[in-house]
Motif scaffolding. Sequence first.
Motif, PDB file in Angstrom:
ATOM      1  N   SER A   1      67.981  14.914  28.330  1.00 27.50           N
ATOM      2  CA  SER A   1      67.325  14.904  29.633  1.00 27.50           C
ATOM      3  C   SER A   1      68.314  14.667  30.769  1.00 27.50           C
ATOM      4  O   SER A   1      68.090  15.088  31.910  1.00 27.50           O
TER       5      SER A   1
ATOM      6  N   GLU B   1      64.563  20.177  25.238  1.00 33.85           N
ATOM      7  CA  GLU B   1      64.142  21.454  25.822  1.00 33.85           C
ATOM      8  C   GLU B   1      63.212  22.213  24.876  1.00 33.85           C
ATOM      9  O   GLU B   1      62.291  22.916  25.325  1.00 33.85           O
TER      10      GLU B   1
ATOM     11  N   ARG C   1      63.437  26.372  33.407  1.00 36.97           N
ATOM     12  CA  ARG C   1      64.143  25.794  32.264  1.00 36.97           C
ATOM     13  C   ARG C   1      65.093  26.827  31.641  1.00 36.97           C
ATOM     14  O   ARG C   1      66.212  26.478  31.229  1.00 36.97           O
TER      15      ARG C   1
ATOM     16  N   SER D   1      71.173  15.988  31.119  1.00 33.30           N
ATOM     17  CA  SER D   1      71.895  17.218  31.481  1.00 33.30           C
ATOM     18  C   SER D   1      71.323  17.847  32.742  1.00 33.30           C
ATOM     19  O   SER D   1      71.986  18.638  33.407  1.00 33.30           O
ATOM     20  N   LYS D   2      70.083  17.460  33.094  1.00 37.02           N
ATOM     21  CA  LYS D   2      69.494  17.964  34.332  1.00 37.02           C
ATOM     22  C   LYS D   2      70.106  17.263  35.548  1.00 37.02           C
ATOM     23  O   LYS D   2      70.091  17.790  36.654  1.00 37.02           O
ATOM     24  N   SER D   3      70.650  16.058  35.320  1.00 37.48           N
ATOM     25  CA  SER D   3      71.224  15.282  36.419  1.00 37.48           C
ATOM     26  C   SER D   3      72.721  15.491  36.562  1.00 37.48           C
ATOM     27  O   SER D   3      73.241  15.484  37.681  1.00 37.48           O
TER      28      SER D   3
ATOM     29  N   VAL E   1      68.299  26.999  33.719  1.00 42.33           N
ATOM     30  CA  VAL E   1      69.202  25.874  33.464  1.00 42.33           C
ATOM     31  C   VAL E   1      70.053  26.158  32.234  1.00 42.33           C
ATOM     32  O   VAL E   1      71.275  25.926  32.230  1.00 42.33           O
TER      33      VAL E   1
ATOM     34  N   LYS F   1      76.320  17.685  35.138  1.00 40.51           N
ATOM     35  CA  LYS F   1      76.908  18.804  34.397  1.00 40.51           C
ATOM     36  C   LYS F   1      78.235  18.426  33.764  1.00 40.51           C
ATOM     37  O   LYS F   1      78.797  19.183  32.990  1.00 40.51           O
TER      38      LYS F   1
END
Length: 865
Positions: free
Chosen positions: A226, A67, A36, A228-230, A39, A232
């Motif tokens: 959440s 986060e 994490r 933002s993990k998929s 990221v 950019k």
Amino acid sequence: MSKDSKRKTTMVLHDIEEALGGFVGDGDIDLLNDERLQVIYQRESAKGRRFNKSSINDVVEATYLDELFGFALDIASDSSMIDSIKYLLSLFHHLDIYEVRNAISHPNRPFWDCYWYRVATLASDPVIERLGLKGVKQSLNSAEEGVINDPPEEWINKIIWQIPNNLPEHFDHGLTGLIGRKSETNELKRLITNQRINTVALVAPGGAGKTALALDLLHDLILSPSISKSFKGIVYVTMKLEKLTAEGLKTIDSAETISEVKNQIVFTINDIFEEQFKCFDDAVVRYEDQELLLCLDNLETLLINDADAFEDFNINLPPKWKVLLTSRISVSNATILSINTLKDKSASALARAYHNKRGGVSLTSDDYSNIASKCFFNPLAIRLSIDLLMTGRDIPSSVNVANKEIAEFSYKNLIDVLNENSIMVLEAIFVEGSSSRMSLCELLKKTIEEITEAIGELTRTSLISRNSSDDGEFYRLSDSVRELLLVSPSNIRIRSQVQKTITNLRTLAHEIDARQSQNELPKWHTDYIPEDTKESLKILITDVIKCLKKQKGSNQEAIIGLYRRIKDTESLHEECELICNAKARILERLKDFKNAEDCYRKAMAIAPESPRPRYLLARLYHDIGQYPDAVDQYRSLIKDGWANADKDILQFGNSIYIGYFLSLLYSSRHEEVLNETKKWKEQGEYRAVIGTFRAAAWKRKMEKTVDSDPVNTIKCLNSAAKIFQDIFKNNGYSKITIVHAIKLIDEITYTVSRTNYTISFKEDCLLLLDFVHDHIYEISQLVSFYRNFSDTVKKLSEISIKGNKFAESYQGDNFISTDESVSQRDNCITVNILNRPHQSVSYLFARSSQGKDYYLHFNQFRNGS
């Protein structure tokens, strides 16, 4: 909701988030999840910001709410506070605090009353004090007392730019929000976040709300930590060239070619990531490892002009880039999400909400419902109608203008680029209302391949809709397309031609129904065609039946032509008993018995309750000498009640019994026949046919014993003769009985002409001769067109047995019955029967040897039967 209430909510939520950050900031950085942290580091570096992964303060400052909870769980993982953190996280989810956070950060999001109460519920929960989240309780009390301190502006705006993007802040549905699209939104979100799917296409007619759905979801995504993990970054490119308004169409400066799309992508990447790329390829190389979401709006402009260029462009995008498209035309190699019109209630709600937001005077619920339905539940048509209504028009004219504009805006440019076959199909569906591939083939005289290609093109353009049912697949026009074609035909010549063909088909089909009704053809008949059969199929089956009735061998070319017609249409009637039976009967004529058998068995599987394919298969087996198989099929028909006493099926039952017993006899199973026919006299309407085959079985039994076993031979002949005697007396001279009686007469003639029989079995021979004498004249009259008994009578008259009636009645070359000899003595006229009425009547028609016709009445008979 008052402005102060939104400020209260903002203040308290800010203090909760700040307290949670403080909780993490007091913890040990070594406990935080390395993945994490990485990221966050990559995100901050991409934005050009300095970030020290070893500083807990830097971590907290760069961390988003979702986060923060992750880090809080890391810190509390080995302490008594872990359950409290988990409970607090569950409250965030149950109360949907993320939605409140987005509403605070986004000025275009509506802010509802419930948001304040959700945040107040969270802030007042005892878990806040258990975790020692400082300042939250005090913040809540201050808010309730009206003492409000606004959080820093950068905190309020922070989440908006969580995912870099160039999405428009204002859009068409912004006034009302997205209405009636919850299920589509959930499905689109599922598809976009599915890592196995690279290209998603929203497909629907113009005005259905494709762009609104895409933008609404994308705005939610950029505000969701959440996600933002998929992704950019999100790059939005519109290719919409025209916008429909109450003032008419307005031209928009948008990308039209693939080169312009690439340039727009480069411009957006430079803008949102602060880059300075000169060309598309450079941007792709730099960001090929970044998860970008590329949204191309109104792609049909490009697909119409250069579909191959887009396909090549899409295939060569980096694997980590995902593409979301909106288009009126289906897209190859994409996961399609079709957008339907709004539901009735949702469309009415949209009409009401848009009218109210525009400041209009509220209408009745019926008015809004009427507007929605007259606009065919199309969102753009509804909004345009309300816009026109606000200019002073009445409801009917507003709706009419809106629908006309929508139809031309949505479909006109699509119809203009269709190929000729697709236009023909479009016009045929317009005329027919609901069309299958088969009906289109027949109406337009096209092959199934040509129709399939045209349907594929039309389906991609949303000009037609596909409906599947138990009866097959059918195609229809949407109401908007029908309106457009009504006022602007794409090919009036084709429309007229199709209408003429349909009229001819219906006329022929009605004639077939009338003829079948007039002939009272029963449903079990092999030539029966159900009235609800499609006209074209009805005509084809009728042509097959007519051709089969012609003499075998005389119409081979016609048979082959019918076979080709059936082959052309059978793929469209795979589950149709009629077509299977017809094909099988044609194959029989062409001597392809194996495939004929397969067709009958397929028909039996399709319609197991129908007797027709079983009966036809039984006849096929009989004709090709597979008698045991024929017996099995006939026996199943008898078992299922198709040879019962119901007067409506007596004719069919007789045919089944005839086929059944003949197959047994030809299989040399005459003992089975004798066993099954013992009670033939008790069989009611079937006693004659069953008795006939019992007699035939006795005759068959004696054929091999004439030389070896005279006793058994005479017994069998007598048994058969007695049965025929009974049938002729009680049931008359039916065709099947006469046929087998003639065979018995031949056997009797052969047997009693032998000296050893006339000597040893004189009395039995006289009884047999009497039987023949009593009936041969009657039989000869009925079969005179194919059988002459002169030789038989002459031979029987030469048998030297006292009491032989044939010796007394044979004069020269002629046989004269007893009644006739009496008549000659009374100077009567000899006549032949011409006609026997089918009904039970007391008269006959006859003709003398001089050609004079007579009417004979029963009351005038003397010494006659």
